[in-house]
Enzyme design. Structure first.
Site, mmCIF file in Angstrom:
data_model
loop_
_atom_site.group_PDB
_atom_site.id
_atom_site.type_symbol
_atom_site.label_atom_id
_atom_site.label_comp_id
_atom_site.label_asym_id
_atom_site.label_seq_id
_atom_site.Cartn_x
_atom_site.Cartn_y
_atom_site.Cartn_z
ATOM 1 N N THR A 30 -0.791 5.907 2.554
ATOM 2 C CA THR A 30 -2.041 5.191 2.817
ATOM 3 C C THR A 30 -1.842 4.377 4.083
ATOM 4 O OG1 THR A 30 -2.625 5.034 0.475
ATOM 5 C CG2 THR A 30 -3.657 3.447 1.948
ATOM 6 N N ILE A 86 0.872 -1.169 0.000
ATOM 7 C CA ILE A 86 0.000 0.000 0.000
ATOM 8 C C ILE A 86 0.913 1.225 0.000
ATOM 9 C CG2 ILE A 86 -2.040 -1.049 1.056
ATOM 10 C CD1 ILE A 86 -1.210 -0.051 3.731
ATOM 11 N N ASP A 87 0.428 2.319 -0.550
ATOM 12 C CA ASP A 87 1.259 3.508 -0.709
ATOM 13 C C ASP A 87 1.783 4.017 0.632
ATOM 14 O OD1 ASP A 87 0.758 3.451 -3.418
ATOM 15 O OD2 ASP A 87 -0.811 4.982 -3.340
ATOM 16 N N LYS A 88 2.887 4.740 0.567
ATOM 17 C CA LYS A 88 3.489 5.323 1.762
ATOM 18 C C LYS A 88 2.465 6.090 2.590
ATOM 19 C CE LYS A 88 6.690 9.015 3.109
ATOM 20 N NZ LYS A 88 7.656 10.043 2.632
ATOM 21 N N ARG A 136 -6.604 5.747 -6.276
ATOM 22 C CA ARG A 136 -6.393 7.185 -6.433
ATOM 23 C C ARG A 136 -6.625 7.627 -7.874
ATOM 24 N NH1 ARG A 136 -0.514 7.777 -4.152
ATOM 25 N NH2 ARG A 136 -0.889 9.983 -4.586
#
Length: 280
Positions: A94, A90-92, A201
Site C-alpha cells: 500500500t 500501512i501494508d508493504k 482489504r
C-alpha cells in the site's frame, strides 16, 4: 512436516533452529519522500513495496532502516528497537502517508490519537481503493470484527464472535464500465474508524468488492480481467499490488497542538490503472 501432520508415539523429531538475528536494525541509505519534518515528528509518503519495520522475512530494507539513516538517533525509542517511532503502519504494497515520532513526547501524543481513532480530535485517515464491481449504494459503513484466519494464519478474516472491533466507512467516488452498465469497477474512498491489519482489504472483500490486484483477498475475481477491453486487461494484469493508496492524513501536532493535514497524489502505477478504467 505439515503443521497438521499427526505425530505417532515413538517418533524422533529433529528441529533445526535458524541462526539468531541481530535485534537492532541498521541505518540504510534508502531514498524516502519527506512531506513534513520537525524536531518531534516526520511525515513520509511511502512507496508501494517498502515494508514499514523489520520482521520475519524483512530484516533489512525497511522504512525503519531508511529513517535511521535519515534521522540518526532522533527517533523515539518507545516502539522498541525494531519499531522506533512507529505509531501506525500501512501494508508493504500500500502506498501513501505515514507519520513517525522522533521524540518520546510526540510518540505518546500520536499513539493516544490513534488509539482514540479521531473520536475527540482531528485525526483523519482516508484511502483511495480501486475495487471490483460497483456498490449499489453511494456510501456505507462496514462494522465487522476481524481476527486471524483459522485456515491461513497469515491472513485476516471477518468473524462473528470475538476478534477485534473494526469499522470502515466507504463512499463511491467513480464507477467504471460500459455506458449501459458502469458496474465493472469503482473508485472508493475508505475512512478508518479503527486501524486493524488488512482492514480495508478484508472489509471490502467481505461486502463483495475486493481490491483490484489483491493477491490475498481478491483472487476469486481474477477472471474478471478477461472480460475487460484489451488495453485495460493489460494494465490490470501488470498492476502487481492491491490498488490502495493512503492519500489523506490529518492529526493534531502532539506538542504544539496545531492541526496538520497532508494529502498525497496517486503514485504513477495507481494513476495509470485509474486512467485505464476512466477510458473504458
Amino acid at each position: 512436516m505439515e503443521p497438521k501432520h499427526r505425530v505417532n508415539e515413538g517418533w524422533e523429531i529433529a528441529i533445526t533452529l535458524p541462526e539468531p538475528v541481530d535485534a537492532d536494525p541498521e541505518a540504510e541509505a534508502i531514498p524516502i519522500t519527506v512531506v513534513f519534518e520537525d524536531a518531534h515528528l516526520i511525515v513520509v509518503d511511502k512507496p508501494a513495496g517498502l515494508v514499514v519495520h523489520p520482521g520475519a522475512g524483512n530484516w533489512t530494507g525497511t522504512l525503519v532502516n531508511a529513517l535511521l539513516h535519515h534521522c540518526g538517533d532522533s527517533l523515539s525509542g518507545i516502539g522498541g528497537v525494531k519499531r522506533p517511532g512507529i505509531v501506525h503502519r500501512i501494508d508493504k504494497d500500500t502506498s501513501g502517508l505515514l507519520v513517525v515520532a522522533k521524540s518520546d513526547e510526540a510518540h505518546q501524543g500520536l499513539a493516544a490519537q490513534f488509539a482514540d481513532h479521531g473520536k475527540t480530535g482531528p485525526l483523519e485517515r482516508a484511502y483511495s481503493a480501486l475495487v471490483w464491481g460497483a456498490p449499489q449504494s453511494l456510501k456505507g459503513t462496514i462494522n465487522a470484527n476481524l481476527a486471524r484466519s483459522q485456515a491461513n494464519r497469515q491472513k485476516i478474516a471477518v468473524v462473528k464472535t470475538s476478534g477485534r472491533h473494526a469499522v470502515t466507512h466507504w463512499q463511491v467516488k467513480e464507477r467504471f464500465g460500459p455506458a449501459q452498465d458502469p458496474s465493472v469497477a469503482a473508485l472508493v474512498e475508505c475512512r478508518l474508524e479503527t486501524g486493524r491489519t488488512h482492514q480495508i482489504r478484508v472489509h471490502m472483500a467481505h461486502i463483495g468488492h475486493p481490491l483490484i490486484g489483491d493477491q490475498d483477498y481478491g483472487t476469486g475475481f481474477k477472471t474478471k480481467a478477461n472480460r475487460l477491453p484489451p488495453h485495460l486487461k493489460d494494465r490490470v494484469e501488470r498492476f502487481s499490488r492491491q490498488a490502495l493508496h493512503a492519500g489523506l492524513l490529518a492529526f493534531a501536532h502532539p506538542v504544539t497542538g496545531e492541526t496538520l493535514r497532508f494529502e498525497s497524489p496517486y503514485p504513477s502505477d495507481f494513476n495509470d490503472l485509474l486512467s485505464g478504467f476512466r477510458h473504458f
